[in-house]
Design a protein around this motif. Sequence first.
Motif, PDB file in Angstrom:
ATOM      1  N   ASP A 117       9.321  67.300   5.787  1.00 14.83           N
ATOM      2  CA  ASP A 117       9.394  68.697   5.349  1.00 14.83           C
ATOM      3  C   ASP A 117      10.784  69.010   4.796  1.00 14.83           C
ATOM      4  O   ASP A 117      11.753  68.275   5.040  1.00 14.83           O
ATOM      5  N   MET A 119      13.417  72.636   4.036  1.00 17.02           N
ATOM      6  CA  MET A 119      13.640  74.071   4.186  1.00 17.02           C
ATOM      7  C   MET A 119      14.303  74.568   2.906  1.00 17.02           C
ATOM      8  O   MET A 119      15.391  74.118   2.540  1.00 17.02           O
ATOM      9  N   ASN A 126      14.154  82.293   3.442  1.00 17.03           N
ATOM     10  CA  ASN A 126      13.885  80.875   3.657  1.00 17.03           C
ATOM     11  C   ASN A 126      12.384  80.601   3.645  1.00 17.03           C
ATOM     12  O   ASN A 126      11.579  81.424   4.086  1.00 17.03           O
ATOM     13  N   GLU A 127      12.038  79.414   3.145  1.00 19.20           N
ATOM     14  CA  GLU A 127      10.637  78.999   3.105  1.00 19.20           C
ATOM     15  C   GLU A 127      10.567  77.523   3.472  1.00 19.20           C
ATOM     16  O   GLU A 127      11.248  76.695   2.871  1.00 19.20           O
ATOM     17  N   ARG A 128       9.729  77.218   4.452  1.00 23.03           N
ATOM     18  CA  ARG A 128       9.564  75.822   4.856  1.00 23.03           C
ATOM     19  C   ARG A 128       8.413  75.185   4.089  1.00 23.03           C
ATOM     20  O   ARG A 128       7.309  75.736   4.054  1.00 23.03           O
ATOM     21  N   TYR A 129       8.692  74.072   3.466  1.00 23.39           N
ATOM     22  CA  TYR A 129       7.659  73.295   2.805  1.00 23.39           C
ATOM     23  C   TYR A 129       7.130  72.276   3.811  1.00 23.39           C
ATOM     24  O   TYR A 129       7.819  71.322   4.168  1.00 23.39           O
ATOM     25  N   THR A 130       5.915  72.478   4.272  1.00 25.34           N
ATOM     26  CA  THR A 130       5.328  71.585   5.262  1.00 25.34           C
ATOM     27  C   THR A 130       3.963  71.133   4.781  1.00 25.34           C
ATOM     28  O   THR A 130       3.356  71.764   3.906  1.00 25.34           O
ATOM     29  N   TYR A 156       4.214  71.223  -2.324  1.00 21.45           N
ATOM     30  CA  TYR A 156       4.914  70.965  -1.061  1.00 21.45           C
ATOM     31  C   TYR A 156       5.367  69.519  -0.875  1.00 21.45           C
ATOM     32  O   TYR A 156       6.018  69.199   0.109  1.00 21.45           O
ATOM     33  N   GLN A 162      12.354  64.570  -0.804  1.00 19.89           N
ATOM     34  CA  GLN A 162      11.561  64.649   0.431  1.00 19.89           C
ATOM     35  C   GLN A 162      11.051  63.276   0.855  1.00 19.89           C
ATOM     36  O   GLN A 162      10.234  63.176   1.772  1.00 19.89           O
ATOM     37  N   GLU A 206       9.159  67.634  10.248  1.00 19.03           N
ATOM     38  CA  GLU A 206      10.414  68.324  10.525  1.00 19.03           C
ATOM     39  C   GLU A 206      11.143  68.552   9.207  1.00 19.03           C
ATOM     40  O   GLU A 206      11.124  67.688   8.325  1.00 19.03           O
ATOM     41  N   PRO A 207      11.820  69.696   9.052  1.00 22.12           N
ATOM     42  CA  PRO A 207      12.569  69.973   7.809  1.00 22.12           C
ATOM     43  C   PRO A 207      13.908  69.229   7.803  1.00 22.12           C
ATOM     44  O   PRO A 207      14.939  69.783   8.183  1.00 22.12           O
TER      45      PRO A 207
END
Length: 332
Positions: A117, A119, A126-130, A156, A162, A206-207
């Motif tokens: 992931d 962040m 903030n935006e989490r890419y999961t 994502y 990533q 996990e980011p």
Amino acid sequence: MLFSVLIPVYNAEEYITETVQSVLKQSEQDFEIVLLDDGSKDNSREICRQLCNKDASKIRFYYQKNSGVLFARRKLAELSKGDYLLFVDSDDLLEKNALSAIKYTIQKTHADLVVFDLMKISDKGNERYTLPFENNQIFHSHEKYSIYCELLKTKYLNGIYQKTFKRDCFDFEANYDDVKNMRIAEDIYQSMPIMDKAETIAYIKEPLYIYCKNHGGATSSVKLNDIKWDYKLYDRQNEYIKKWKISDEDIQTISENRMRRILGFLSVYAKQNNDSSYKQFKEYARSIKNNKYYMEAKEKASINNLQKIYKLDIVLLKMHCYHILFQLHKRV
């Protein structure tokens, strides 16, 4: 050496020191940092040289005339010595235990490719890419279909940063001359062959990467001619759609995303602040109707799944109502 952390640098004098420090402070220390200044016009080159001189055991530094981020990354891969490669943009950060977590996963799974992931930090929040998978999920052979679709259908998993991958997964011999100056979509463009070559893919939920979107980087603003890079991306996507045997249902979703993107460029043209904006808008709007990528996407998409603005675009394009379209997109 386990990791090569590869950092392309362009006009990043405000951020590169913090980026490098985020790598140097990793709890896992089996790595090298390779910096490549891609013809910066600010003081980045001198800062990189100072960073290298200060910690020569960990950092190597190179300079080249500006070639764009895609070619800078390819040059960095050629210069690398590590078993696994990880790209970091020059204004982003690694979470402190990122390399440790990736190493643990590699040792446990023998993965060729580890994805994780990120962040995304911006002025808007903030935006989490999961991803919709379990932590430590492993993908082999036919199991890779779901992660292929995640790459093709969503945003994502686009970022090449990533992904940490064996150097054997990188397409060193491929010719990228026709996309040398690609300034958008280059991440997913490079990611597809890497994911294709990886026999085993592991996912860490996990980011581990911190993406800082507020620095005016290459992808911070879309320009008029950038749609041509999307078309290059679609050509490559189509190759892998066929190779990975993507289903008609998933192709429908991919096609709907392409419709949104192609029609979304109407707003880019409409919001120019110059005397020729309407003329350029009209030329682009006219070109859409006979564009092979638009026609293919329209054929395979379900128009009912599109937002109202795109449905209206389709109707107004069919009726040649360019002035109404123009006024509509100036307000969107």
